[in-house]
Design an enzyme around this catalytic site. Structure first.
Site: not given
Length: 298
Positions: A25, A27, A41, A116, A171, A239, A248
């Site tokens: 997993h 991106h 985002y 997904r 997750h 991730d 953030n």
């Protein structure tokens, strides 16, 4: 060694991974490809070149690229990344009811093996299209991957159990901490796992941990719970690039090497590590087993 962007720390992982280990997993964000107009985002580049630096730091050989919410159902960035990484990568796409059969075949040829539904941060089709789209990809041998908050799984359980495809839960199930295994989501997801067609991703341990870095003690308890429940149907992932932390300023960027070492330790035996890092991903995503694994199977 220098760190890959969007991963804290600079040291390589101490753990030695089995041959052919898979990060199941991560991106890719590449600003050559336009973000969806409504994306909340819009991170800076986290490209294939950047990710290859992380592979070298962790000692992984293969990976699964998951379409992020920022691109909606435009899978162009995903397909470009899969072409760049070749047979060392597989993909999970985001589609909707307007995605044509021809597009699905092209995605399959590019290395996509699942779709997904991001119900925690909606993009693409919503839960109302769950059964429809699962039916469209079932004959391709794909799975349905779901990212939802733990509080939502008890209400989703019956629908998820009825899907005609394998099911992958993101997750750790996003079960609230502390004491995740006392939460109703644990029981709901355990029932799905026990039916034999649901997989759990050992990833995103930082998302819901109350104990937090560097030890994530509560997350480790949940990881060991999932391994104990179904060691043959759990897979591990980084991730990366941790976009919620990138966007953030109040969140710390996770250290992927340190977290990998934790996961390695939470797996109690070499046999568990071989299954979770290599054999289970080969089954779920269609990677060729390493020569050593094939010899062992013979």
């Amino acid at each position: 060694m220098t760190t890959a962007p969007w991963s804290a720390g600079t040291e390589p992982a101490r753990a030695t991974l089995p041959e052919g280990s898979v990060d199941c997993h991560h991106h890719i964000y590449d600003t050559r490809f336009a973000y969806h107009p409504e994306a909340d985002y819009r991170p800076p580049d986290a490209t294939v070149a950047h990710y290859r630096q992380l592979r070298a730091r962790l000692g992984t050989a293969r990976s699964v690229i998951v379409q992020p919410s920022s691109y909606g159902v435009d899978n162009a960035c995903l397909c470009d990344a899969l072409a760049s990484m070749g047979d060392s990568a597989r993909g999970v796409a985001v589609i909707d009811a307007g995605t044509s059969r021809e597009t699905l075949r092209a995605l399959d040829a590019s290395g996509v093996r699942g779709i997904r539904f991001n119900l925690a941060r909606p993009a693409g089709a919503g839960v109302e299209q769950l059964e429809l789209l699962a039916g469209r990809v079932a004959d391709l041998g794909w799975h349905v991957q779901v990212h939802a908050l733990g509080r939502d799984y008890p209400a989703l359980e019956t629908r998820l159990a009825g899907l005609p495809t394998p099911l992958v839960i993101d997750h750790l199930g996003r079960i609230p901490q502390p004491d995740a295994r006392a939460h109703p989501a644990w029981a709901a997801l355990r029932r799905l796992v026990d039916k034999g067609r649901t997989w759990i991703k050992l990833s995103g341990v930082d998302h819901d941990s109350v104990d937090g870095a560097p030890t994530y003690v509560d997350g480790g308890d949940l990881v060991r719970g999932w391994i104990g429940a179904a060691p043959q149907r759990v897979v591990w992932g980084t991730d990366w690039p941790h976009v919620s932390a990138i966007m953030n300023p109040d969140k710390s960027l996770p250290d992927d090497a340190s977290i990998l070492d934790l996961f390695h330790g939470w797996m109690a035996t070499p046999e568990q590590r071989q299954a979770i890092f290599v054999d289970n991903p080969c089954e779920l995503y269609g990677f060729e087993p390493p020569a050593q694994s094939r010899a062992g199977a013979g």
